[in-house]
Design an enzyme around this catalytic site. Structure first.
Site: not given
Ligand code: TRH
Length: 363
Positions: A20, A259
């Site tokens: 994040d 990610e």
């Protein structure tokens, strides 16, 4: 003339790990450096930014880092957003983190309402094409939130990519195989280490701290480095984000996860093995398939099959010894493909550029 929408606020809640904050930190830096935006990055857990950006002092409520004003999330609740404070021209709510209510109320007070974006997680699935840019009016405030989907097709918001990002030059399998190993604890590391131990060529595997090193240590006794036949397995420190990117360009094969490192492995242009972040009900396996289908569309058999098998074994915890050998056996074809995939993706605009354009179109 001042740039359109000069002030941007990015809100980031750290769920776990570094993904994040990794994505938000990159985006914030790029909007400031390449688009001249004044960016405030509001983070609820600054201690997770510090490893990626060693200049960060988690004890400070506000600090300037790489042209970005980094702020403590909790302080967004104490600012008077109707007076001294002013909500930004563009507000990014990263990964549905839910804005502080006081700030949301402040957004509604602005004569010109901010452009409000919810930055979603990256997915290679086809449905994101039609969902990118969808508007959702707030039930009670005069505000509209837009859903922004990063992705691999031109119908999405694209991928984070800085201008002038170098890619590693195409190279055949080197004499000493250098590998980086960034994974979750569920990866079948024991079988990979078995394969390393039987490797017919010298190999150097670099293991960052956290889950990767803990998993290796659970298989091998002691603290390392370890020599397994011709393979040397070495703990390395957690690197600053730009140094980690450079490591990915240097290694012949990168094991990446989540990610952000997954995207960076593609920008490095080198063969990689991806461990996707697990979701309930195995929803992540569909996302893994969607990416592998997209990635292998132009990769001929049998290299595509070798890649698919290793990704699958790595993500399901199955013994990966045979799949690893097969992957190495097709290294040249896979390396060639990594370079052409990289070149094709670079023809698309990057995430920051797309966001700037998208916001300008909303006024
Ligand atoms: O840390 P992650 O597992 O993050 C995950 C994913 O983003 C997942 O989708 C999300 O839901 C979850 O977090 C909450 O993996 P990821 O995304 O690769 O993020 C790691 C970041 O750490 C990335 O920005 C690269 C950076 N990094 C360094 O800067 N230095 C290092 O030495 C290493 C190993 C990583």
């Amino acid at each position: 003339m001042p740039p359109m929408q000069p002030h941007w606020d990015i809100f980031c809640r750290v769920v776990d790990n570094y993904g994040d904050i990794g994505v938000c930190w990159r985006l914030a830096r790029q909007l400031a450096a390449e688009h001249g935006r004044r960016v405030r990055l509001w983070v609820d857990d600054l201690s997770s930014l510090q490893p990626l950006c060693p200049a960060c002092d988690p004890a400070l409520p506000a600090q300037a880092l790489a042209g970005v004003e980094v702020r403590r999330w909790a302080d967004a609740a104490t600012v008077d957003w109707s007076g001294a404070g002013k909500a930004a021209d563009v507000v990014i709510e990263a990964f549905a983190c839910e804005l502080p209510p006081a700030y949301l109320a402040g957004m509604a007070l602005r004569p010109v309402r901010p452009v409000w974006l919810n930055l979603e997680y990256l997915s290679a699935e086809a449905w994101v094409d039609s969902c990118h840019g969808m508007a959702s009016p707030h039930p009670s405030l005069p505000l509209t939130k837009y859903f922004v989907f990063p992705g691999f097709s031109p119908s999405t918001a694209g991928l984070p990519r800085e201008a002038g990002l170098p890619a590693a030059p195409l190279a055949p399998l080197p004499a000493i195989l250098e590998i980086s190993l960034f994974c979750y604890a569920t990866a079948p590391v024991a079988s990979l280490l078995d394969a390393f131990a039987a490797a017919p060529r010298p190999l150097r595997c670099l293991v960052p701290p956290g889950q990767p090193l803990a998993t290796v240590r659970a298989c091998l006794s002691g603290d390392g480095p370890w020599q397994l036949g011709l393979a040397r397995v070495e703990p390395i420190p957690f690197l600053a984000q730009d140094d980690y990117d450079a490591l990915l360009r240097r290694c012949a094969i990168n094991f990446v996860r989540g990610e952000d490192s997954f995207v960076r492995a593609q920008w490095a242009g080198r063969p990689f093995v991806w461990q996707i972040y697990r979701q309930d009900g195995d929803a992540h396996l569909g996302k893994l398939d969607a990416f592998v289908d997209r990635y292998c569309a132009d990769l001929a058999e049998p290299a595509a099959r070798a890649l698919r098998q290793l990704f699958l074994a790595w993500n399901t915890g199955a013994d990966c010894t045979a799949a690893w050998a097969d992957f190495l056996g097709h290294y040249d074809a896979i390396a060639h493909h990594a370079a052409s995939w990289n070149a094709a993706l670079r023809t698309q605009p990057d995430l920051a550029t797309n966001l700037v354009k998208f916001c300008a179109a909303q006024v």
